[in-house]
Design a protein around this motif. Structure first.
Motif, PDB file in Angstrom:
ATOM      1  N   SER A  44       0.864  -1.188   0.000  1.00  0.00           N
ATOM      2  CA  SER A  44       0.000   0.000   0.000  1.00  0.00           C
ATOM      3  C   SER A  44       0.891   1.226   0.000  1.00  0.00           C
ATOM      4  CB  SER A  44      -0.910   0.002   1.228  1.00  0.00           C
ATOM      5  OG  SER A  44      -1.498   1.269   1.417  1.00  0.00           O
ATOM      6  N   SER A  45       0.713   2.102  -0.987  1.00  0.00           N
ATOM      7  CA  SER A  45       1.590   3.279  -1.089  1.00  0.00           C
ATOM      8  C   SER A  45       1.394   4.202   0.108  1.00  0.00           C
ATOM      9  CB  SER A  45       1.321   4.025  -2.397  1.00  0.00           C
ATOM     10  OG  SER A  45      -0.016   4.509  -2.433  1.00  0.00           O
ATOM     11  N   HIS A  46       0.144   4.328   0.590  1.00  0.00           N
ATOM     12  CA  HIS A  46      -0.116   5.205   1.735  1.00  0.00           C
ATOM     13  C   HIS A  46       0.560   4.673   2.995  1.00  0.00           C
ATOM     14  CE1 HIS A  46      -2.881   7.677  -0.522  1.00  0.00           C
ATOM     15  NE2 HIS A  46      -3.587   6.615  -0.873  1.00  0.00           N
ATOM     16  N   LEU A  47       0.473   3.370   3.210  1.00  0.00           N
ATOM     17  CA  LEU A  47       1.104   2.758   4.377  1.00  0.00           C
ATOM     18  C   LEU A  47       2.623   2.839   4.273  1.00  0.00           C
ATOM     19  CD1 LEU A  47       0.725   1.236   7.030  1.00  0.00           C
ATOM     20  CD2 LEU A  47       0.685  -0.895   5.720  1.00  0.00           C
ATOM     21  N   ASP A  48       3.142   2.599   3.082  1.00  0.00           N
ATOM     22  CA  ASP A  48       4.600   2.679   2.862  1.00  0.00           C
ATOM     23  C   ASP A  48       5.114   4.086   3.153  1.00  0.00           C
ATOM     24  OD1 ASP A  48       4.602   0.048   2.142  1.00  0.00           O
ATOM     25  OD2 ASP A  48       4.743   0.405  -0.016  1.00  0.00           O
ATOM     26  N   LYS A  49       4.342   5.104   2.734  1.00  0.00           N
ATOM     27  CA  LYS A  49       4.746   6.484   2.987  1.00  0.00           C
ATOM     28  C   LYS A  49       4.723   6.804   4.483  1.00  0.00           C
ATOM     29  CE  LYS A  49       3.192   8.301  -1.480  1.00  0.00           C
ATOM     30  NZ  LYS A  49       2.214   9.173  -2.170  1.00  0.00           N
ATOM     31  N   PHE A  50       3.707   6.307   5.178  1.00  0.00           N
ATOM     32  CA  PHE A  50       3.626   6.524   6.625  1.00  0.00           C
ATOM     33  C   PHE A  50       4.815   5.897   7.335  1.00  0.00           C
ATOM     34  CE2 PHE A  50       2.471   4.670  10.746  1.00  0.00           C
ATOM     35  CZ  PHE A  50       2.216   5.825  11.474  1.00  0.00           C
ATOM     36  N   LEU A  51       5.149   4.657   6.963  1.00  0.00           N
ATOM     37  CA  LEU A  51       6.291   3.981   7.586  1.00  0.00           C
ATOM     38  C   LEU A  51       7.601   4.696   7.247  1.00  0.00           C
ATOM     39  CD1 LEU A  51       5.313   0.237   6.979  1.00  0.00           C
ATOM     40  CD2 LEU A  51       5.237   1.495   9.135  1.00  0.00           C
ATOM     41  N   ALA A  52       7.688   5.229   6.021  1.00  0.00           N
ATOM     42  CA  ALA A  52       8.898   5.959   5.613  1.00  0.00           C
ATOM     43  C   ALA A  52       9.063   7.235   6.434  1.00  0.00           C
ATOM     44  CB  ALA A  52       8.841   6.280   4.122  1.00  0.00           C
ATOM     45  N   ILE A  53       7.956   7.965   6.669  1.00  0.00           N
ATOM     46  CA  ILE A  53       8.020   9.167   7.511  1.00  0.00           C
ATOM     47  C   ILE A  53       8.423   8.781   8.928  1.00  0.00           C
ATOM     48  CG2 ILE A  53       6.656  11.030   8.550  1.00  0.00           C
ATOM     49  CD1 ILE A  53       4.953  11.035   6.032  1.00  0.00           C
ATOM     50  N   PHE A  54       7.843   7.706   9.437  1.00  0.00           N
ATOM     51  CA  PHE A  54       8.167   7.211  10.782  1.00  0.00           C
ATOM     52  C   PHE A  54       9.662   6.922  10.895  1.00  0.00           C
ATOM     53  CE2 PHE A  54       8.610   4.058  14.101  1.00  0.00           C
ATOM     54  CZ  PHE A  54       7.733   4.497  15.093  1.00  0.00           C
ATOM     55  N   ASP A  55      10.197   6.237   9.871  1.00  0.00           N
ATOM     56  CA  ASP A  55      11.619   5.875   9.873  1.00  0.00           C
ATOM     57  C   ASP A  55      12.519   7.091   9.718  1.00  0.00           C
ATOM     58  OD1 ASP A  55      12.464   3.369  10.455  1.00  0.00           O
ATOM     59  OD2 ASP A  55      12.735   2.708   8.392  1.00  0.00           O
ATOM     60  N   ALA A  56      12.104   8.038   8.885  1.00  0.00           N
ATOM     61  CA  ALA A  56      12.963   9.181   8.550  1.00  0.00           C
ATOM     62  C   ALA A  56      12.965  10.255   9.623  1.00  0.00           C
ATOM     63  CB  ALA A  56      12.527   9.786   7.215  1.00  0.00           C
ATOM     64  N   VAL A  57      11.852  10.434  10.340  1.00  0.00           N
ATOM     65  CA  VAL A  57      11.725  11.555  11.267  1.00  0.00           C
ATOM     66  C   VAL A  57      11.533  11.119  12.717  1.00  0.00           C
ATOM     67  CG1 VAL A  57      10.409  13.629  11.795  1.00  0.00           C
ATOM     68  CG2 VAL A  57      10.745  12.980   9.419  1.00  0.00           C
ATOM     69  N   LEU A  58      10.609  10.182  12.948  1.00  0.00           N
ATOM     70  CA  LEU A  58      10.257   9.830  14.326  1.00  0.00           C
ATOM     71  C   LEU A  58      11.295   8.954  15.023  1.00  0.00           C
ATOM     72  CD1 LEU A  58       6.409   9.165  14.633  1.00  0.00           C
ATOM     73  CD2 LEU A  58       7.815  10.734  15.956  1.00  0.00           C
ATOM     74  N   THR A  59      11.749   7.900  14.340  1.00  0.00           N
ATOM     75  CA  THR A  59      12.704   6.976  14.976  1.00  0.00           C
ATOM     76  C   THR A  59      13.986   7.670  15.423  1.00  0.00           C
ATOM     77  OG1 THR A  59      11.811   5.109  13.710  1.00  0.00           O
ATOM     78  CG2 THR A  59      13.982   4.825  14.695  1.00  0.00           C
ATOM     79  N   PRO A  60      14.623   8.522  14.586  1.00  0.00           N
ATOM     80  CA  PRO A  60      15.827   9.228  15.060  1.00  0.00           C
ATOM     81  C   PRO A  60      15.559  10.146  16.246  1.00  0.00           C
ATOM     82  CG  PRO A  60      15.671   9.337  12.676  1.00  0.00           C
ATOM     83  CD  PRO A  60      14.373   8.797  13.167  1.00  0.00           C
ATOM     84  N   TYR A  61      14.318  10.633  16.367  1.00  0.00           N
ATOM     85  CA  TYR A  61      13.955  11.468  17.527  1.00  0.00           C
ATOM     86  C   TYR A  61      13.742  10.602  18.778  1.00  0.00           C
ATOM     87  CZ  TYR A  61      10.741  13.753  20.757  1.00  0.00           C
ATOM     88  OH  TYR A  61      10.130  14.225  21.885  1.00  0.00           O
ATOM     89  N   LEU A  62      13.096   9.457  18.603  1.00  0.00           N
ATOM     90  CA  LEU A  62      12.761   8.614  19.750  1.00  0.00           C
ATOM     91  C   LEU A  62      13.982   7.931  20.367  1.00  0.00           C
ATOM     92  CD1 LEU A  62       9.454   6.961  18.462  1.00  0.00           C
ATOM     93  CD2 LEU A  62       9.687   8.656  20.291  1.00  0.00           C
ATOM     94  N   ASN A  63      14.982   7.615  19.546  1.00  0.00           N
ATOM     95  CA  ASN A  63      16.165   6.917  20.077  1.00  0.00           C
ATOM     96  C   ASN A  63      16.839   7.670  21.225  1.00  0.00           C
ATOM     97  OD1 ASN A  63      15.733   4.808  18.353  1.00  0.00           O
ATOM     98  ND2 ASN A  63      17.462   5.222  17.013  1.00  0.00           N
ATOM     99  N   PRO A  64      17.192   8.961  21.076  1.00  0.00           N
ATOM    100  CA  PRO A  64      17.802   9.669  22.207  1.00  0.00           C
ATOM    101  C   PRO A  64      16.870   9.803  23.402  1.00  0.00           C
ATOM    102  CG  PRO A  64      17.355  11.189  20.399  1.00  0.00           C
ATOM    103  CD  PRO A  64      17.152   9.810  19.867  1.00  0.00           C
ATOM    104  N   VAL A  65      15.554   9.939  23.130  1.00  0.00           N
ATOM    105  CA  VAL A  65      14.586  10.034  24.232  1.00  0.00           C
ATOM    106  C   VAL A  65      14.566   8.737  25.033  1.00  0.00           C
ATOM    107  CG1 VAL A  65      12.140  10.262  24.809  1.00  0.00           C
ATOM    108  CG2 VAL A  65      13.148  11.723  23.055  1.00  0.00           C
TER     109      VAL A  65
END
Length: 309
Positions: free
Chosen positions: A264-285
């Motif tokens: 699903s392109s919509h789901l793939d885009k959501f996971l890509a945003i999660f990987d690109a922006v959220l995960t690098p933020y959550l790791n230090p937290v």
């Protein structure tokens, strides 16, 4: 025509995330806030570990390098995604697209190896505490880090080898906001079903294999602690919880992307945003939330920075 380079595509066009102005504004605010937070959080960890002699230990050395890699992760696709949100014509050059793919796989592959090394570090610290500083010596830490980068680069070069000589002579539209290897292969002017399968299977094997190695490692640590100590299990669980959370956040989207049978392109885009922006933020937290030494070092560094100014 043999031996002639038929690649005439000089740029690729991104369809982006949404055509709705309201959603674009929401994504702009969301991505900008978390991108800046990722940069500041990971830079703070790197500088805090570097400047505080109390944190000059193998665990914090590896943590600082994970934060350095996360700086790369959040800077590969997020800045261009944010820049492109309000642009009507979202494009990237052919060389820029190849560069994105190279860094995504180089940094991603290196981070996979580093997470495995961090699991080994926790095993030695918890199960062999008397030999910890001998096994995880500074020389060994630098050697392991160098091996991680070499393996990451090899993985990236191997992935690029699949596409670098493909002919691109017509379609140039990617339904994404960054250059994605499987989607790029589909645009080639040749039969690519077998190549798509090889690339997907390769990424699936590496991500799923690394994930299970890490989970088995953490289970082994817990079993070892339970056998040898009666009251150390809860403390070990507390120590490992941050590591396991980071592993799940890193590998979860990857495994879902490469193993889910209904794309699903919509789901793939959501996971890509999660990987690109959220995960690098959550790791230090996650790593600093319950770590008193790390929080003290970060406060000390911030105080020194303010005093210096």
């Amino acid at each position: 025509m043999d031996g002639v380079n038929r690649s005439v595509v000089s740029e690729f066009v991104f369809l982006g995330l949404s055509s709705s102005w309201r959603i674009q504004l929401l994504l702009f605010l969301f991505s900008s806030v978390f991108y800046m937070a990722s940069l500041m959080g990971n830079l703070l960890i790197v500088f805090s570990v570097t400047s505080d002699s109390n944190l000059h230990s193998p665990m914090y050395f590896l943590l600082a390098n994970l934060s350095f890699l996360d700086l790369g992760v959040c800077s590969i696709a997020a800045p261009k995604m944010i820049y492109d949100l309000f642009r009507k014509h979202k494009t990237i050059s052919f060389s820029g697209c190849i560069a994105q793919i190279f860094f995504i796989h180089a940094i991603g592959g290196t981070e996979m190896v580093l997470l495995i090394v961090m699991a080994f570090d926790r095993y030695v610290a918890i199960c062999k505490p008397l030999h910890y500083l001998t096994i995880m010596s500074p020389r060994m830490c630098f050697l392991i880090l160098a091996i991680a980068w070499v393996l990451g680069l090899i993985h990236s070069m191997a992935q690029l080898a699949f596409v670098i000589d493909l002919p691109f002579c017509g379609p140039n539209v990617l339904d994404s906001f960054y250059c994605d290897l499987p989607q790029l292969i589909k645009l080639a002017c040749t039969e690519t079903n077998r190549l798509e399968f090889v690339v997907t299977a390769n990424s699936r094997l590496i991500s799923v294999g690394s994930f299970f190695i890490l989970i088995i490692s953490y289970i082994f640590i817990l079993v070892t602690v339970r056998k040898h100590t009666s009251g150390g299990l809860s403390k070990t669980l507390s120590t490992l919880s941050a590591h396991v959370t980071v592993v799940v956040l890193f590998f979860g989207p990857l495994i879902f992307f490469y193993t889910w049978p209904f794309p699903s392109s919509h789901l793939d885009k959501f996971l890509a945003i999660f990987d690109a922006v959220l995960t690098p933020y959550l790791n230090p937290v996650i790593y600093t939330f319950r770590n008193k030494e790390m929080k003290a070092a970060m406060r000390k560094f911030c105080y020194q920075l303010v005093s210096y100014r």
